[in-house]
Design an enzyme around this catalytic site. Structure first.
Site, PDB file in Angstrom:
ATOM      1  N   SER A  69       0.791  -1.229   0.000  1.00  0.00           N
ATOM      2  CA  SER A  69       0.000   0.000   0.000  1.00  0.00           C
ATOM      3  C   SER A  69       0.830   1.291   0.000  1.00  0.00           C
ATOM      4  O   SER A  69       1.483   1.591  -0.982  1.00  0.00           O
ATOM      5  CB  SER A  69      -0.946  -0.051   1.189  1.00  0.00           C
ATOM      6  OG  SER A  69      -1.919   0.920   1.088  1.00  0.00           O
ATOM      7  N   GLY A 506       1.662  -0.348  12.744  1.00  0.00           N
ATOM      8  CA  GLY A 506       1.401  -1.748  12.414  1.00  0.00           C
ATOM      9  C   GLY A 506       1.867  -2.082  11.006  1.00  0.00           C
ATOM     10  O   GLY A 506       1.717  -3.212  10.553  1.00  0.00           O
ATOM     11  N   THR A 507       2.417  -1.102  10.288  1.00  0.00           N
ATOM     12  CA  THR A 507       2.812  -1.359   8.901  1.00  0.00           C
ATOM     13  C   THR A 507       4.262  -0.991   8.620  1.00  0.00           C
ATOM     14  O   THR A 507       4.780  -1.313   7.563  1.00  0.00           O
ATOM     15  CB  THR A 507       1.927  -0.547   7.923  1.00  0.00           C
ATOM     16  OG1 THR A 507       2.101   0.841   8.214  1.00  0.00           O
ATOM     17  CG2 THR A 507       0.467  -0.909   8.029  1.00  0.00           C
TER      18      THR A 507
END
Ligand code: G16
EC number: 5.4.2.3
Length: 548
Positions: A69, A506-507
């Site tokens: 992403s 979290g990414t």
């Protein structure tokens, strides 16, 4: 079953053996890492898990999207999509983490544990829909996932390169979730949302100060590539000039995340005073708007702005339709304080705050008849409960209703078709925003004038292990390391309208710091001071951020 599982273990060992000692965790948006080249074995195993998930859902289609992403181009990752097109159920995240981190020799037992824990019927046929973004590492990872699915006896629908929200949409279509969905193809997707979009603006694309033209920053990802096909359906209803359409580096100095965090315009998009500009991220699940005024000043209209614009419009339609439906809005701690007071005090819409991650927002939004959820970073959509859908659709056909009321319910019914309810979708969200601006006859400045954002700043701190930071109260309060929250509280007191929080990403392998205050200089200073304390108490690496 025993034969398949032992073959799965053999193929795994031969073709996709576990790499390195590093463990990986299913986080905010699935597995995501900087070490894309080491992810093959993870993808093979996620393919296995997707088959089990499909079987556990009676053979419903499951989605497997390969993307990192908004992350830089060398990163990659994967997320699983559940049958309604929503994110993987949280209970299964721990199975994903367990399976990804099992040693090669315990792969069979790890699989059998899941079969037993979920009482999975082995005979059920499984179907997995696979999609990928435009990263160079994605095709190899897709191959690993497909091998996993097939070795486990599952069927594959390979969609190749798609936006993340398109894959969510296809999964919902295949599983025939309600009448709201159409054909599980790109053409079906565009036909549905764009036909509804065109119906809403009728044969008059201009209205008041609204001009039907936008400049689109595609982050050099899949968004611009796919929207090019969509333009064939849009015709003159909306003119879109595409930039950063894949010739440059993915997410590099462009795209929704860059613009939101850096608070500046992307490279690759020409500067045109007061032009309405849209920026999406690498897999087109996030969107922000911006413009540059006649004094060259950059103005950001982020996810909070999009949420308030949509909620205000929906509130009006709900009142006019007189259906008594309840509207709610969901945000995270990143929501600008001004947007939250505008929603509750001016729009008078109930507002909830949940932890970061669309899975949390989506879940909460489903508690309302109509739920609007957006992260400040531009990730969000609108959900309609079955009850709301039934009410709206039947009222929209009731010709005995007064004209105003009928028009409002028809508008709501058509709007539902523009919305990809499964997850945040930059293309669909853009069409919703354009619909509201058109209906109101607003320029981008009119939209911005609805309230004034509190100046804010986001920073990243690199630490040895981001897991030392634990939070509570929708990530607004830091529980560990000891003393960190007390220090934040003390710093915040020195700034009028000050607010700050920290949380582990979290990414990405970092800790995020957010601060807002009455002036930009104060927000910047507060963010730096908090980042410095994080660096000190949470094991920062490299030089600490230096407060003025
Ligand atoms: C993902 C999630 C979003 C989240 C973002 C940043 O977005 O889907 O819900 O806000 O990561 O998460 P974090 O702050 O934990 O790194 P995307 O667009 O990267 O998939």
């Amino acid at each position: 079953m025993a034969d398949v599982v032992s073959n799965v273990k053999k193929v795994g060992l031969e073709k996709y053996p576990r790499q390195g000692p590093r463990n990986i965790q299913y986080g905010t948006a699935g597995f995501r890492t900087r070490w894309a080249e080491d992810l093959d074995y993870v993808l093979y195993r996620v393919g296995l898990l997707a088959v089990l998930r499909s079987k556990s859902k009676g053979g419903a289609a499951i989605g497997l999207m390969i993307t990192a992403s908004h992350n830089p181009e060398p990163d990659n990752g994967v997320k699983l999509i559940d049958p309604f097109g929503e994110m993987l159920q949280q209970r299964w995240e721990k199975f994903a983490t367990r399976l990804a981190n099992a040693s090669d020799t315990e792969l069979d037992s790890a699989l059998l544990e899941i079969v037993e824990a979920e009482s999975i019927s082995w005979e059920t046929q499984a179907l997995v829909c696979v999609g990928q973004d435009t990263r160079p590492s994605s095709p190899g990872l897709a191959q690993a996932a497909v091998t996993g699915i097939r070795t486990m006896g599952g069927k594959v629908n390979d969609y190749g390169i798609v936006t993340t929200p398109m894959l969510h949409y296809f999964v919902a279509c295949i599983n025939n979730i309600g009448s709201a969905y159409s054909e599980p193809t790109e053409d079906g997707y565009f036909k549905k949302i764009i036909t509804a979009f065109k119906k809403l603006r009728g044969d008059k694309p201009e209205n008041g100060k609204y001009v039907p033209s936008v400049m689109f920053d595609g982050a050099n990802g899949v968004g611009a590539m796919k929207l090019e096909a969509g333009l064939l359906h849009l015709h003159d209803s909306l003119q879109v000039q595409l930039y950063n359409n894949g010739t440059g580096q993915l997410n590099y100095k462009c795209g929704a995340d860059y613009i939101k965090v850096q608070q500046c315009a992307p490279v690759g998009v020409p500067q045109k005073s007061n032009a309405r500009c849209v920026s999406v991220d690498g897999d087109a699940d996030r969107i922000v708007y911006y413009y540059i005024d006649t004094h060259d000043k950059f103005h950001l209209l982020d996810g909070d702005r999009i949420a308030t614009l949509i909620a205000g419009y929906l509130m009006e339609l709900i009142k006019k339709s007189d259906l008594g439906l309840q509207l709610g809005l969901v945000q995270t701690a990143y929501a600008n304080g001004s947007s939250t007071s505008y929603i509750s005090k001016t729009l008078k819409v109930p507002v909830a705050c949940v932890p970061t991650g669309v899975k949390h927002l989506h879940h909460k939004a489903m508690e309302y008849d109509i739920g609007v959820y957006f992260e400040a970073n531009g990730h969000g959509t609108v959900t309609f409960s079955d009850f709301a859908t039934r009410c709206i659709c039947s009222a929209a056909e009731d010709l005995s209703l007064p004209a105003d009321q009928l028009h409002a319910t028809e508008t709501l019914a058509t709007l539902m078709d523009v919305i990809n309810q499964t997850v945040g979708d930059a293309i669909s969200d853009m069409l919703i925003v354009e619909t509201v601006l058109h209906a109101r006859g607003w320029s981008i400045e009119d939209w911005e004038a609805t309230y004034t954002d509190l100046p804010n700043r986001q920073l990243k701190v690199v630490v040895k292990d981001r897991r030392v930071i634990e939070t509570t109260d929708a990530e607004r309060v830091c529980v560990t390391p000891a003393g960190l929250q007390d220090q934040i509280n003390m710093l915040v007191k020195n700034f009028p309208n000050g607010r700050s929080f920290v949380r582990p990403s979290g990414t990405e392998d970092i800790v995020r710091v957010y601060a807002e205050a009455d002036t930009q200089a104060s927000a910047d200073r507060l963010a730096l001071q908090v980042a410095s304390v994080v660096h000190q108490l949470a094991g920062g690496i490299g030089s600490p951020p230096v407060p003025e």
